[in-house]
Motif scaffolding. Structure first.
Motif, PDB file in Angstrom:
ATOM      1  N   THR A  42      51.371  33.818  21.891  1.00  0.00           N
ATOM      2  CA  THR A  42      51.478  32.589  22.657  1.00  0.00           C
ATOM      3  C   THR A  42      50.865  31.465  21.859  1.00  0.00           C
ATOM      4  OG1 THR A  42      49.348  32.856  23.739  1.00  0.00           O
ATOM      5  CG2 THR A  42      51.232  33.911  24.797  1.00  0.00           C
ATOM      6  N   GLY A  43      51.122  30.246  22.320  1.00  0.00           N
ATOM      7  CA  GLY A  43      50.637  29.094  21.568  1.00  0.00           C
ATOM      8  C   GLY A  43      49.132  29.068  21.450  1.00  0.00           C
ATOM      9  N   ASN A  44      48.430  29.621  22.454  1.00  0.00           N
ATOM     10  CA  ASN A  44      46.974  29.566  22.447  1.00  0.00           C
ATOM     11  C   ASN A  44      46.340  30.877  22.023  1.00  0.00           C
ATOM     12  OD1 ASN A  44      46.930  26.912  23.419  1.00  0.00           O
ATOM     13  ND2 ASN A  44      47.254  27.632  25.521  1.00  0.00           N
ATOM     14  N   SER A  45      47.177  31.864  21.619  1.00  0.00           N
ATOM     15  CA  SER A  45      46.611  33.160  21.253  1.00  0.00           C
ATOM     16  C   SER A  45      45.820  33.045  19.967  1.00  0.00           C
ATOM     17  CB  SER A  45      47.724  34.195  21.078  1.00  0.00           C
ATOM     18  OG  SER A  45      48.526  33.873  19.982  1.00  0.00           O
ATOM     19  N   THR A  46      44.771  33.847  19.866  1.00  0.00           N
ATOM     20  CA  THR A  46      43.948  33.858  18.659  1.00  0.00           C
ATOM     21  C   THR A  46      43.573  35.270  18.326  1.00  0.00           C
ATOM     22  OG1 THR A  46      41.912  33.070  17.629  1.00  0.00           O
ATOM     23  CG2 THR A  46      41.801  33.493  19.982  1.00  0.00           C
ATOM     24  N   ILE A  47      43.445  35.569  17.062  1.00  0.00           N
ATOM     25  CA  ILE A  47      43.145  36.923  16.610  1.00  0.00           C
ATOM     26  C   ILE A  47      41.685  37.037  16.186  1.00  0.00           C
ATOM     27  CG2 ILE A  47      43.765  38.650  14.862  1.00  0.00           C
ATOM     28  CD1 ILE A  47      46.569  37.352  14.879  1.00  0.00           C
ATOM     29  N   LYS A  48      41.066  35.924  15.895  1.00  0.00           N
ATOM     30  CA  LYS A  48      39.695  35.957  15.403  1.00  0.00           C
ATOM     31  C   LYS A  48      38.731  36.298  16.539  1.00  0.00           C
ATOM     32  CE  LYS A  48      40.500  32.633  11.706  1.00  0.00           C
ATOM     33  NZ  LYS A  48      40.155  31.312  11.162  1.00  0.00           N
ATOM     34  N   SER A  49      37.646  36.919  16.206  1.00  0.00           N
ATOM     35  CA  SER A  49      36.626  37.278  17.176  1.00  0.00           C
ATOM     36  C   SER A  49      35.257  37.104  16.563  1.00  0.00           C
ATOM     37  CB  SER A  49      36.833  38.735  17.620  1.00  0.00           C
ATOM     38  OG  SER A  49      35.790  39.147  18.470  1.00  0.00           O
ATOM     39  N   LYS A  50      34.294  36.726  17.379  1.00  0.00           N
ATOM     40  CA  LYS A  50      32.945  36.513  16.859  1.00  0.00           C
ATOM     41  C   LYS A  50      32.235  37.834  16.582  1.00  0.00           C
ATOM     42  CE  LYS A  50      32.245  32.004  19.039  1.00  0.00           C
ATOM     43  NZ  LYS A  50      31.415  31.215  19.973  1.00  0.00           N
ATOM     44  N   ARG A  51      32.637  38.893  17.255  1.00  0.00           N
ATOM     45  CA  ARG A  51      32.026  40.191  16.997  1.00  0.00           C
ATOM     46  C   ARG A  51      33.113  41.251  16.987  1.00  0.00           C
ATOM     47  NH1 ARG A  51      31.631  43.586  21.256  1.00  0.00           N
ATOM     48  NH2 ARG A  51      32.051  42.748  23.325  1.00  0.00           N
ATOM     49  N   LYS A  52      32.779  42.385  16.433  1.00  0.00           N
ATOM     50  CA  LYS A  52      33.743  43.473  16.336  1.00  0.00           C
ATOM     51  C   LYS A  52      33.749  44.269  17.634  1.00  0.00           C
ATOM     52  CE  LYS A  52      35.233  47.167  13.260  1.00  0.00           C
ATOM     53  NZ  LYS A  52      34.939  47.900  12.012  1.00  0.00           N
ATOM     54  N   MET A  53      34.835  44.175  18.392  1.00  0.00           N
ATOM     55  CA  MET A  53      34.960  44.910  19.640  1.00  0.00           C
ATOM     56  C   MET A  53      35.376  46.346  19.373  1.00  0.00           C
ATOM     57  SD  MET A  53      36.824  42.203  22.193  1.00  0.00           S
ATOM     58  CE  MET A  53      38.295  42.110  21.177  1.00  0.00           C
ATOM     59  N   ASP A  54      35.030  47.247  20.315  1.00  0.00           N
ATOM     60  CA  ASP A  54      35.512  48.612  20.157  1.00  0.00           C
ATOM     61  C   ASP A  54      36.927  48.717  20.724  1.00  0.00           C
ATOM     62  OD1 ASP A  54      35.430  49.055  22.921  1.00  0.00           O
ATOM     63  OD2 ASP A  54      33.429  49.942  22.855  1.00  0.00           O
ATOM     64  N   HIS A  55      37.552  49.846  20.479  1.00  0.00           N
ATOM     65  CA  HIS A  55      38.950  50.051  20.843  1.00  0.00           C
ATOM     66  C   HIS A  55      39.180  49.873  22.343  1.00  0.00           C
ATOM     67  CE1 HIS A  55      42.896  51.875  21.106  1.00  0.00           C
ATOM     68  NE2 HIS A  55      42.438  52.872  21.836  1.00  0.00           N
ATOM     69  N   LEU A  56      38.249  50.363  23.150  1.00  0.00           N
ATOM     70  CA  LEU A  56      38.426  50.281  24.591  1.00  0.00           C
ATOM     71  C   LEU A  56      38.455  48.829  25.055  1.00  0.00           C
ATOM     72  CD1 LEU A  56      38.774  51.962  27.116  1.00  0.00           C
ATOM     73  CD2 LEU A  56      36.293  51.962  27.386  1.00  0.00           C
ATOM     74  N   GLU A  57      37.594  48.000  24.486  1.00  0.00           N
ATOM     75  CA  GLU A  57      37.594  46.580  24.828  1.00  0.00           C
ATOM     76  C   GLU A  57      38.884  45.907  24.375  1.00  0.00           C
ATOM     77  OE1 GLU A  57      33.291  44.668  24.627  1.00  0.00           O
ATOM     78  OE2 GLU A  57      33.675  45.914  22.868  1.00  0.00           O
ATOM     79  N   ARG A  58      39.300  46.211  23.159  1.00  0.00           N
ATOM     80  CA  ARG A  58      40.510  45.589  22.617  1.00  0.00           C
ATOM     81  C   ARG A  58      41.746  45.947  23.433  1.00  0.00           C
ATOM     82  NH1 ARG A  58      38.821  48.185  17.681  1.00  0.00           N
ATOM     83  NH2 ARG A  58      37.523  46.807  16.425  1.00  0.00           N
ATOM     84  N   THR A  59      41.777  47.165  23.950  1.00  0.00           N
ATOM     85  CA  THR A  59      42.987  47.648  24.616  1.00  0.00           C
ATOM     86  C   THR A  59      42.819  47.733  26.124  1.00  0.00           C
ATOM     87  OG1 THR A  59      42.289  49.962  24.313  1.00  0.00           O
ATOM     88  CG2 THR A  59      43.638  48.969  22.570  1.00  0.00           C
ATOM     89  N   ALA A  60      41.805  47.072  26.677  1.00  0.00           N
ATOM     90  CA  ALA A  60      41.533  47.166  28.110  1.00  0.00           C
ATOM     91  C   ALA A  60      42.710  46.697  28.953  1.00  0.00           C
ATOM     92  CB  ALA A  60      40.287  46.349  28.460  1.00  0.00           C
ATOM     93  N   ASN A  61      43.483  45.764  28.457  1.00  0.00           N
ATOM     94  CA  ASN A  61      44.616  45.242  29.213  1.00  0.00           C
ATOM     95  C   ASN A  61      45.946  45.865  28.802  1.00  0.00           C
ATOM     96  OD1 ASN A  61      42.985  43.513  30.693  1.00  0.00           O
ATOM     97  ND2 ASN A  61      43.168  41.869  29.191  1.00  0.00           N
ATOM     98  N   ASN A  62      45.880  46.868  27.946  1.00  0.00           N
ATOM     99  CA  ASN A  62      47.106  47.546  27.510  1.00  0.00           C
ATOM    100  C   ASN A  62      47.479  48.666  28.476  1.00  0.00           C
ATOM    101  OD1 ASN A  62      46.113  47.289  24.060  1.00  0.00           O
ATOM    102  ND2 ASN A  62      47.590  46.033  25.140  1.00  0.00           N
ATOM    103  N   PHE A  63      48.764  48.978  28.482  1.00  0.00           N
ATOM    104  CA  PHE A  63      49.229  50.140  29.238  1.00  0.00           C
ATOM    105  C   PHE A  63      48.627  51.414  28.657  1.00  0.00           C
ATOM    106  CE2 PHE A  63      52.093  53.770  29.048  1.00  0.00           C
ATOM    107  CZ  PHE A  63      52.250  54.050  30.404  1.00  0.00           C
ATOM    108  N   ARG A  64      48.266  52.336  29.536  1.00  0.00           N
ATOM    109  CA  ARG A  64      47.848  53.678  29.141  1.00  0.00           C
ATOM    110  C   ARG A  64      48.465  54.676  30.105  1.00  0.00           C
ATOM    111  NH1 ARG A  64      43.132  51.715  26.745  1.00  0.00           N
ATOM    112  NH2 ARG A  64      42.368  53.001  25.015  1.00  0.00           N
ATOM    113  N   GLN A  65      48.905  55.801  29.582  1.00  0.00           N
ATOM    114  CA  GLN A  65      49.368  56.861  30.463  1.00  0.00           C
ATOM    115  C   GLN A  65      48.191  57.418  31.248  1.00  0.00           C
ATOM    116  OE1 GLN A  65      51.632  59.807  28.323  1.00  0.00           O
ATOM    117  NE2 GLN A  65      53.237  58.350  27.735  1.00  0.00           N
ATOM    118  N   GLU A  66      48.466  58.019  32.382  1.00  0.00           N
ATOM    119  CA  GLU A  66      47.393  58.503  33.246  1.00  0.00           C
ATOM    120  C   GLU A  66      46.905  59.899  32.886  1.00  0.00           C
ATOM    121  OE1 GLU A  66      48.523  58.150  37.290  1.00  0.00           O
ATOM    122  OE2 GLU A  66      48.707  55.961  37.224  1.00  0.00           O
TER     123      GLU A  66
END
Length: 317
Positions: A42-66
């Motif tokens: 999106t126009g306002n999306s950004t990839i940079k981060s001030k700290r290194k997040m773990d995988h769970l944080e990065r993918t918290a809003n992603n689909f996951r199978q149950e």
């Protein structure tokens, strides 16, 4: 996603017991939100981060199978000096994934859970019950385990997730794909490429109703020894001429390039000139690589007129 880290509130043995019952334990404690929307720039999306997040944080809003399922290592090969390719036998017939997705990777005795993009096609899983991962050696505990302790018949558990995928349906209008990979970011894009090849094969052999456009892969690495799956990719180009094409880019090549690769090698980074000729209303762009590369390529594509909702990316760290 080359690799990522999850710290969970339950032990891996508990997770494996959960796999046996096909239920993911302590689901709410992971704070995972399921979303089926396909992510895009999106126009306002950004990839940079001030700290290194773990995988769970990065993918918290992603689909996951149950559910998670057990898998057994049935093959280990060296894809390069630093990358091992695992073949995993999946016993659960209900286990599925879409080309481009990743797995949470649970290892008995290792408290850190890995996240690795799948590099094989959904068709291989359907035909043979096999899933493949290609993992680069790092100090990250799951990657380190794969390179130093994993053996044939080692047992792990897997869970599929991710919103980065290519899953055309019969009746969809044909779309051309441009796949742009950097380093081990090739993994999900190779899965997509193999899926496209499977669909072309089904189309030719079984009257498949999928309408397919062309697929062009741009793949950049330091040198030819770090170009993963290059022989497989060359094979796909020969099998589906004009439908699947590839240009390999190398940025620090110091040795002679073999004759087989020479026609497909460009020295230097992927450029605007390379990509501009593919801009059209029926082209989708998939990018996977280091965040700076994704940011640079996404900006380049926007500048040459590619609609933002046609640019899809998967970040690896």
């Amino acid at each position: 996603m080359a690799h990522a880290t999850i710290y969970v509130g339950c032990t891996v043995p508990q997770l494996l017991r959960g796999a046996q019952s096909r239920i993911f334990p302590s689901y709410s404690s992971l704070g995972v939100l399921r979303h089926s929307a396909f992510c895009y720039c999106t126009g306002n999306s950004t990839i940079k981060s001030k700290r290194k997040m773990d995988h769970l944080e990065r993918t918290a809003n992603n689909f996951r199978q149950e559910v998670i399922t057990q898998a057994k290592v049935c093959g280990i090969t060296s894809e390069s000096e630093t990358v091992k390719r695992l073949r995993l036998a999946i016993a659960n017939k209900d286990f599925t994934f879409k080309a481009g997705q990743w797995v949470d990777f649970f290892i008995p005795g290792v408290s850190v859970v890995g996240g690795f993009s799948i590099c094989s096609s959904p068709g291989l899983l359907e035909r043979e019950g096999i899933l493949e991962l290609a993992v680069k050696h790092t100090v990250h505990p799951p990657a380190h385990w794969i390179h130093t302790e994993c053996t044939l018949d080692s047992e792990v558990a897997l869970r599929v997730g991710g919103d980065f995928f290519f899953d055309p349906q019969p009746g969809d209008s044909p779309v051309n794909l441009v796949l742009i990979a950097g380093g081990v970011g090739i993994n999900p894009l190779f899965s997509i490429l193999l899926h496209i090849a499977d669909l072309h094969g089904y189309q030719e052999g079984k009257g498949n109703r999928h309408k397919l456009g062309t697929a062009k892969l741009y793949y950049s690495a330091k040198n030819t020894s770090e170009l993963l799956f290059k022989k497989n990719i060359l094979g796909l180009m020969k099998e589906f001429p004009g439908k699947i094409t590839c240009c390999f880019h190398v940025t620090q090549q110091r040795s002679q390039i073999c004759k087989e690769l020479q026609p497909h090698i460009t020295e230097g980074r992927i450029s605007e000139k390379d990509l501009k000729k593919h801009v059209s209303n029926d082209t989708s762009w998939y990018i996977c690589g280091p965040p700076p590369m994704i940011e640079s390529i996404s900006k380049l594509l926007t500048n040459i007129g590619v609609p933002r909702n046609c640019i899809f990316f998967e970040k690896w760290w």
